[in-house]
Design an enzyme around this catalytic site. Sequence first.
Site, PDB file in Angstrom:
ATOM      1  N   SER A 142      -2.040  -0.106  12.766  1.00 29.55           N
ATOM      2  CA  SER A 142      -1.175  -0.979  11.983  1.00 29.55           C
ATOM      3  C   SER A 142      -1.263  -2.416  12.485  1.00 29.55           C
ATOM      4  O   SER A 142      -2.327  -3.019  12.470  1.00 29.55           O
ATOM      5  CB  SER A 142       0.255  -0.436  12.013  1.00 29.55           C
ATOM      6  OG  SER A 142       1.044  -0.989  10.988  1.00 29.55           O
ATOM      7  N   ASP A 147      -0.696   6.088   1.447  1.00 28.51           N
ATOM      8  CA  ASP A 147      -0.014   5.293   2.463  1.00 28.51           C
ATOM      9  C   ASP A 147       0.738   4.167   1.759  1.00 28.51           C
ATOM     10  O   ASP A 147       0.128   3.239   1.229  1.00 28.51           O
ATOM     11  CB  ASP A 147      -1.031   4.720   3.452  1.00 28.51           C
ATOM     12  CG  ASP A 147      -0.390   3.950   4.605  1.00 28.51           C
ATOM     13  OD1 ASP A 147       0.821   3.653   4.540  1.00 28.51           O
ATOM     14  OD2 ASP A 147      -1.116   3.637   5.565  1.00 28.51           O
ATOM     15  N   HIS A 184       1.466   6.729   7.180  1.00 29.61           N
ATOM     16  CA  HIS A 184       0.890   5.545   7.807  1.00 29.61           C
ATOM     17  C   HIS A 184       0.475   5.789   9.259  1.00 29.61           C
ATOM     18  O   HIS A 184      -0.007   4.872   9.907  1.00 29.61           O
ATOM     19  CB  HIS A 184       1.937   4.410   7.745  1.00 29.61           C
ATOM     20  CG  HIS A 184       1.443   3.073   8.174  1.00 29.61           C
ATOM     21  ND1 HIS A 184       0.387   2.425   7.570  1.00 29.61           N
ATOM     22  CD2 HIS A 184       1.888   2.232   9.159  1.00 29.61           C
ATOM     23  CE1 HIS A 184       0.188   1.257   8.152  1.00 29.61           C
ATOM     24  NE2 HIS A 184       1.081   1.120   9.122  1.00 29.61           N
TER      25      HIS A 184
END
Length: 272
Positions: free
Chosen positions: A94, A216, A244
């Site tokens: 991320s 996602d 995610h």
Amino acid sequence: MDTLKRFNVTSRGDGQPTYVFGHGFGCDQSMWRLVAPRYAERARVVCYDLAGNGQSDLAAYDLTRHGRLEGHADDLIEILHAIGGGPVVFVGHSVSAMIGLLAGVRAPELFESQIWLGPSPCYVNDGDYVGGFTRSDIDSLLDTLDSNYLGWSSTMAPVIMGAPDQPHLATELTNSFCRTDPDIAKHFARVTFLSDNRADVAQLQVPTLVLQCSDDLIAPRSVGEFLARSLPRGTLRVINNVGHCPHLSAPCESMAAMDEFLASHAESRVCA
């Protein structure tokens, strides 16, 4: 306090290459527990906590330095020098993917390749670019976080984690969010969700894997396709998974995709 203690840097395993793992928003290095040990069986693995997260020195979180992702990228560069330099394989989840991007542009000699799980260079839709959120969506998310951080955590964690068949993972992420200092989390959330690093992507010259989940809500397929088009040496791999955080909800599928990418760049496979 020295660099290794300041960012709670841990190291295990031996051999080449060195893998460095960076975690996502509101988390710490424990989120790599299903992946990192497998790589440590055959190589050196280094994990760390982002400034203001986990067991890092909270006093080292600087509102100015860490008011942009570049500050976290400078932290990563400092850590790499402290562990003996590179080149390393950087694995970022991320927001850490973009931290790796910026560090790779600033200090390319330190990186052999990069692997990004659920990356997004910009969360806000902009013209033909589909980041997944309108600016009003992001503003609303941040306003809710500011007014009720614990409530935001319990609401957003299941959305971010996904993995509806593994509800314990959403609980784990909720607890991780709730352990994070609220003031730091609020500040870092704005830095994360309002960042725009699209212009930096084309400057990263090392082989880079973009690993996405098929469903996602945080980083939709359009983001991965943008990155694959923009990276000079990018590879997009989509695994069948909801959420995610594939390193937690689909670790074997994630490692298989990572191993395939690494093998294509003359690295050893580490996940049978």
